[in-house]
Design a protein around this motif. Structure first.
Motif, PDB file in Angstrom:
ATOM      1  N   PHE A   1       0.794  -1.228   0.000  1.00  0.00           N
ATOM      2  CA  PHE A   1       0.000   0.000   0.000  1.00  0.00           C
ATOM      3  C   PHE A   1       0.830   1.283   0.000  1.00  0.00           C
ATOM      4  O   PHE A   1       0.288   2.372   0.113  1.00  0.00           O
ATOM      5  CB  PHE A   1      -1.005  -0.019   1.151  1.00  0.00           C
ATOM      6  N   GLU A   2       2.141   1.174  -0.174  1.00  0.00           N
ATOM      7  CA  GLU A   2       2.971   2.364  -0.355  1.00  0.00           C
ATOM      8  C   GLU A   2       2.718   2.920  -1.755  1.00  0.00           C
ATOM      9  O   GLU A   2       2.207   2.212  -2.629  1.00  0.00           O
ATOM     10  CB  GLU A   2       4.458   2.023  -0.171  1.00  0.00           C
ATOM     11  N   LYS A   3       3.117   4.164  -2.011  1.00  0.00           N
ATOM     12  CA  LYS A   3       2.850   4.792  -3.309  1.00  0.00           C
ATOM     13  C   LYS A   3       3.335   3.917  -4.470  1.00  0.00           C
ATOM     14  O   LYS A   3       2.630   3.708  -5.437  1.00  0.00           O
ATOM     15  CB  LYS A   3       3.503   6.171  -3.386  1.00  0.00           C
ATOM     16  N   PHE A   4       4.551   3.424  -4.382  1.00  0.00           N
ATOM     17  CA  PHE A   4       5.082   2.565  -5.444  1.00  0.00           C
ATOM     18  C   PHE A   4       5.258   1.134  -4.929  1.00  0.00           C
ATOM     19  O   PHE A   4       6.115   0.396  -5.395  1.00  0.00           O
ATOM     20  CB  PHE A   4       6.397   3.129  -5.991  1.00  0.00           C
ATOM     21  N   GLY A   5       4.425   0.738  -3.967  1.00  0.00           N
ATOM     22  CA  GLY A   5       4.479  -0.607  -3.412  1.00  0.00           C
ATOM     23  C   GLY A   5       3.945  -1.634  -4.394  1.00  0.00           C
ATOM     24  O   GLY A   5       3.362  -1.293  -5.425  1.00  0.00           O
ATOM     25  N   CYS A   6       4.141  -2.916  -4.049  1.00  0.00           N
ATOM     26  CA  CYS A   6       3.750  -3.954  -5.002  1.00  0.00           C
ATOM     27  C   CYS A   6       3.686  -5.322  -4.323  1.00  0.00           C
ATOM     28  O   CYS A   6       4.318  -5.545  -3.305  1.00  0.00           O
ATOM     29  CB  CYS A   6       4.777  -4.013  -6.138  1.00  0.00           C
ATOM     30  N   THR A   7       2.920  -6.210  -4.916  1.00  0.00           N
ATOM     31  CA  THR A   7       3.005  -7.635  -4.590  1.00  0.00           C
ATOM     32  C   THR A   7       3.601  -8.373  -5.786  1.00  0.00           C
ATOM     33  O   THR A   7       3.985  -9.523  -5.682  1.00  0.00           O
ATOM     34  CB  THR A   7       1.630  -8.236  -4.249  1.00  0.00           C
TER      35      THR A   7
ATOM     36  N   LEU B   1       8.939  -0.914 -12.065  1.00  0.00           N
ATOM     37  CA  LEU B   1       7.704  -0.712 -12.811  1.00  0.00           C
ATOM     38  C   LEU B   1       6.736   0.109 -11.963  1.00  0.00           C
ATOM     39  O   LEU B   1       6.408  -0.251 -10.842  1.00  0.00           O
ATOM     40  CB  LEU B   1       7.072  -2.048 -13.179  1.00  0.00           C
ATOM     41  N   ASN B   2       6.300   1.218 -12.522  1.00  0.00           N
ATOM     42  CA  ASN B   2       5.349   2.114 -11.883  1.00  0.00           C
ATOM     43  C   ASN B   2       3.946   1.592 -12.184  1.00  0.00           C
ATOM     44  O   ASN B   2       3.521   1.595 -13.340  1.00  0.00           O
ATOM     45  CB  ASN B   2       5.562   3.523 -12.451  1.00  0.00           C
ATOM     46  N   LYS B   3       3.229   1.152 -11.155  1.00  0.00           N
ATOM     47  CA  LYS B   3       1.896   0.577 -11.366  1.00  0.00           C
ATOM     48  C   LYS B   3       0.866   1.612 -11.815  1.00  0.00           C
ATOM     49  O   LYS B   3      -0.190   1.264 -12.316  1.00  0.00           O
ATOM     50  CB  LYS B   3       1.430  -0.153 -10.106  1.00  0.00           C
ATOM     51  N   ILE B   4       1.195   2.897 -11.672  1.00  0.00           N
ATOM     52  CA  ILE B   4       0.265   3.957 -12.067  1.00  0.00           C
ATOM     53  C   ILE B   4       0.279   4.174 -13.575  1.00  0.00           C
ATOM     54  O   ILE B   4      -0.759   4.286 -14.210  1.00  0.00           O
ATOM     55  CB  ILE B   4       0.577   5.263 -11.306  1.00  0.00           C
ATOM     56  N   ASN B   5       1.483   4.232 -14.182  1.00  0.00           N
ATOM     57  CA  ASN B   5       1.580   4.502 -15.622  1.00  0.00           C
ATOM     58  C   ASN B   5       2.141   3.332 -16.438  1.00  0.00           C
ATOM     59  O   ASN B   5       2.325   3.450 -17.639  1.00  0.00           O
ATOM     60  CB  ASN B   5       2.398   5.771 -15.881  1.00  0.00           C
ATOM     61  N   ASN B   6       2.438   2.210 -15.754  1.00  0.00           N
ATOM     62  CA  ASN B   6       2.941   0.993 -16.401  1.00  0.00           C
ATOM     63  C   ASN B   6       4.268   1.224 -17.140  1.00  0.00           C
ATOM     64  O   ASN B   6       4.517   0.615 -18.170  1.00  0.00           O
ATOM     65  CB  ASN B   6       1.891   0.404 -17.340  1.00  0.00           C
TER      66      ASN B   6
END
Length: 116
Positions: free
Chosen positions: A81-87, A101-106
């Motif tokens: 849940f961080e800004k650029f966090g990921c699973t 990889l930025n999940k916002i703009n791919n």
């Protein structure tokens, strides 16, 4: 016992110039070993993050006469849940440092410096 979802880290060789990428990744508890990636190659590993937020995996990357290390997964930085966090965390390894990889703009535009 943790009920945390598994996290996947993917590493892509984005060095360019026809260079192969050597790597050695580990945590305090887990040595994932050495490997190599040809041009454009990828490798991944999976794990369950620590419920206390202490999970850290670091890798040493090498090519030609260069060698650098980087914290490829740092739970305080990369948790879901961080800004650029990921699973599902993907990194392009480039000569000047890794880009996530930025999940916002791919796009691989979350670039960080080498630890060394």
């Amino acid at each position: 016992m943790s009920c945390a979802q598994k996290t996947t880290v993917v590493i892509h060789n984005d060095l360019g110039s026809g260079l192969s990428l050597g790597y050695h990744c580990q945590s305090g508890d887990n040595d994932l070993g050495y490997g190599g990636l040809g041009v454009g190659g990828s490798w991944f590993f999976r794990f369950k993050p620590d419920i206390f937020g202490r999970t850290l995996f670091f890798c040493r990357f090498s090519w030609g006469n260069e060698s650098h290390y980087f914290d490829i997964y740092k739970q305080k930085r990369d948790k879901e849940f961080e800004k650029f966090g990921c699973t599902h965390c993907e990194w392009n390894i480039r000569k000047n440092g890794p880009c996530k990889l930025n999940k916002i703009n791919n796009m691989f535009d979350v670039c960080l410096p080498w630890n060394s």
